[in-house]
Design a protein around this motif. Sequence first.
Motif, short mmCIF file in Angstrom:
data_model
loop_
_atom_site.label_atom_id
_atom_site.label_comp_id
_atom_site.label_asym_id
_atom_site.label_seq_id
_atom_site.Cartn_x
_atom_site.Cartn_y
_atom_site.Cartn_z
N THR A 63 -0.18 -25.05 -8.44
CA THR A 63 -1.63 -25.24 -8.25
C THR A 63 -2.37 -23.92 -8.11
O THR A 63 -3.60 -23.90 -8.17
CB THR A 63 -1.91 -26.10 -7.01
N ALA A 64 -1.65 -22.83 -7.91
CA ALA A 64 -2.30 -21.53 -7.77
C ALA A 64 -2.55 -20.90 -9.14
O ALA A 64 -1.86 -21.19 -10.12
CB ALA A 64 -1.44 -20.59 -6.92
N ARG A 65 -3.53 -20.05 -9.18
CA ARG A 65 -3.77 -19.23 -10.37
C ARG A 65 -3.02 -17.92 -10.16
O ARG A 65 -3.36 -17.13 -9.28
CB ARG A 65 -5.27 -18.97 -10.55
N VAL A 66 -1.98 -17.69 -10.96
CA VAL A 66 -1.12 -16.52 -10.77
C VAL A 66 -1.32 -15.57 -11.94
O VAL A 66 -1.20 -15.97 -13.11
CB VAL A 66 0.37 -16.93 -10.68
N VAL A 67 -1.65 -14.31 -11.64
CA VAL A 67 -1.95 -13.34 -12.69
C VAL A 67 -1.18 -12.05 -12.44
O VAL A 67 -0.90 -11.68 -11.30
CB VAL A 67 -3.46 -13.03 -12.77
N ALA A 68 -0.83 -11.38 -13.52
CA ALA A 68 -0.22 -10.06 -13.44
C ALA A 68 -1.31 -9.02 -13.26
O ALA A 68 -2.33 -9.05 -13.96
CB ALA A 68 0.59 -9.77 -14.69
N ALA A 69 -1.10 -8.11 -12.31
CA ALA A 69 -2.09 -7.06 -12.04
C ALA A 69 -1.38 -5.71 -12.04
O ALA A 69 -1.02 -5.18 -10.97
CB ALA A 69 -2.78 -7.32 -10.70
N PRO A 70 -1.11 -5.13 -13.20
CA PRO A 70 -0.44 -3.83 -13.26
C PRO A 70 -1.24 -2.77 -12.49
O PRO A 70 -2.45 -2.64 -12.68
CB PRO A 70 -0.40 -3.51 -14.76
N ASP A 71 -0.54 -2.06 -11.61
CA ASP A 71 -1.20 -1.09 -10.74
C ASP A 71 -0.24 0.08 -10.52
O ASP A 71 0.68 0.00 -9.73
CB ASP A 71 -1.56 -1.75 -9.40
N ASP A 72 -0.49 1.19 -11.22
CA ASP A 72 0.39 2.35 -11.14
C ASP A 72 -0.12 3.43 -10.18
O ASP A 72 0.37 4.56 -10.19
CB ASP A 72 0.59 2.96 -12.54
N HIS A 73 -1.08 3.08 -9.35
CA HIS A 73 -1.62 4.05 -8.39
C HIS A 73 -0.67 4.22 -7.21
O HIS A 73 0.10 3.32 -6.86
CB HIS A 73 -2.99 3.59 -7.89
N ASP A 74 -0.73 5.38 -6.59
CA ASP A 74 0.06 5.63 -5.39
C ASP A 74 -0.43 4.73 -4.25
O ASP A 74 -1.54 4.17 -4.32
CB ASP A 74 -0.06 7.10 -4.96
N VAL A 75 0.39 4.61 -3.22
CA VAL A 75 0.03 3.81 -2.06
C VAL A 75 -0.25 4.75 -0.89
O VAL A 75 0.62 5.55 -0.51
CB VAL A 75 1.15 2.82 -1.68
N ASP A 76 -1.47 4.69 -0.35
CA ASP A 76 -1.85 5.48 0.82
C ASP A 76 -2.95 4.72 1.55
O ASP A 76 -4.13 4.81 1.19
CB ASP A 76 -2.34 6.87 0.40
N PHE A 77 -2.56 3.95 2.55
CA PHE A 77 -3.52 3.11 3.26
C PHE A 77 -4.53 3.91 4.08
O PHE A 77 -5.52 3.36 4.56
CB PHE A 77 -2.79 2.12 4.17
N ASP A 78 -4.30 5.20 4.24
CA ASP A 78 -5.23 6.05 5.00
C ASP A 78 -6.26 6.74 4.12
O ASP A 78 -7.12 7.46 4.62
CB ASP A 78 -4.45 7.12 5.78
N SER A 79 -6.14 6.54 2.81
CA SER A 79 -7.05 7.23 1.88
C SER A 79 -8.09 6.27 1.31
O SER A 79 -7.73 5.36 0.55
CB SER A 79 -6.25 7.86 0.74
N PRO A 80 -9.38 6.46 1.63
CA PRO A 80 -10.42 5.61 1.04
C PRO A 80 -10.45 5.69 -0.48
O PRO A 80 -10.72 4.70 -1.16
CB PRO A 80 -11.72 6.16 1.66
N VAL A 82 -7.88 6.21 -2.52
CA VAL A 82 -6.79 5.40 -3.07
C VAL A 82 -7.10 3.92 -2.92
O VAL A 82 -6.83 3.12 -3.83
CB VAL A 82 -5.45 5.77 -2.40
N TRP A 83 -7.69 3.55 -1.79
CA TRP A 83 -8.13 2.16 -1.62
C TRP A 83 -9.08 1.76 -2.76
O TRP A 83 -8.97 0.65 -3.30
CB TRP A 83 -8.83 1.99 -0.27
N ASP A 84 -10.01 2.66 -3.10
CA ASP A 84 -10.96 2.35 -4.18
C ASP A 84 -10.23 2.05 -5.48
O ASP A 84 -10.60 1.12 -6.22
CB ASP A 84 -11.91 3.53 -4.39
N LEU A 85 -9.17 2.83 -5.77
CA LEU A 85 -8.43 2.62 -7.01
C LEU A 85 -7.73 1.26 -7.02
O LEU A 85 -7.78 0.53 -8.02
CB LEU A 85 -7.39 3.73 -7.18
#
Length: 341
Positions: A63-80, A82-85
């Motif tokens: 019942t869910a809509r499941v989509v692929a979301a390719p995301d090659d950005h680095d992970v840094d939860f402290d960086s606004p 990186v969050w924007d990306l």
Amino acid sequence: MSPARHGHGLVIGKFYPFHAGHQALVRAATSSCDRVTVEVMAHAVESIPVDVRVGWVQGEHPTARVVAAPDDHDVDFDSPEVWDLHMAVIESHLDGPVDAVFTSDAYGEEMARRLGATWVQVDPGRASTPISGTAVRADVAGSWWALPSPVRAWFAKRVVVVGAESTGTTTLADALGAHYGTTVVPEFGREWTERRPGGLAAPWHTAEFDLVAREQAAQEDAAAAAAPRPLVVCDTDVFATTLWHERYVGSPSPTVRALAGARPAPALYVLTGDEIPFVQDGMRDGEHVREWMQGRFREELAAREVPWVEVRGSHEERLAVATAAVDEVVAAGWDLADPVG
């Protein structure tokens, strides 16, 4: 008090691989939202294809809509920045405003804020479902309890026993299943032979081998999905069916070969030797071509990029060689790349 009802819920994750904790998260969303989007965030370095992961989630949560979301950005939860990306990727795969974001980890609070949505934290600290993708990748066998059936089918290592007629394939397959305490997939071709119109005397047709190949593949996949451990023993497979088509029809079958080519490669083939006496059990008619058939198996296995071993001698000698080879492929693990972040 029943949980608050939301319109559009969002779940994101790598699902690398999909496990019971993810299932609980998506269920929490689908049970409290009118509709749910699940985004499978995939990085190019990861070993499990994103379309496979999308299929796992969609199959378990239709019942869910499941989509692929390719995301090659680095992970840094402290960086606004990186969050924007990341948010640009997430928002580009939405089909409307989000009312609630469902996560177990704390990053969900910031994501919900950026989407103007409510954050719903599910099972913080994974207290109810103590599993993670990291834990699964580190110990697939130990995490087997937490893997849904389609994920088990993908991870299960398949050991296939093949050989010419009356070379002990079934005896060895059953012995391997007993040794490892796992499922043995029987040979559907023999079952079909016992009930096909005309029995062994009637001419064989390609359509029959198509049927045998499809059913053999279906039984193998079902066994892998339900196996008690990430190992399944198969008494023949679709590749072997291509050679039996040559044996009975006189030429290769493009359709059976195509199906064999589309199947996941086994972890190991075990070829049973033809040095033992031919035993007539009422269903066999190939003593005169047994040596030729054995030669075809050797030729085809040598041309395939899959490990294989030929076993000969007594039952005990055969089992010892086979288990040594199986132990080696089991010990090799799955060699999954670490995710980014």
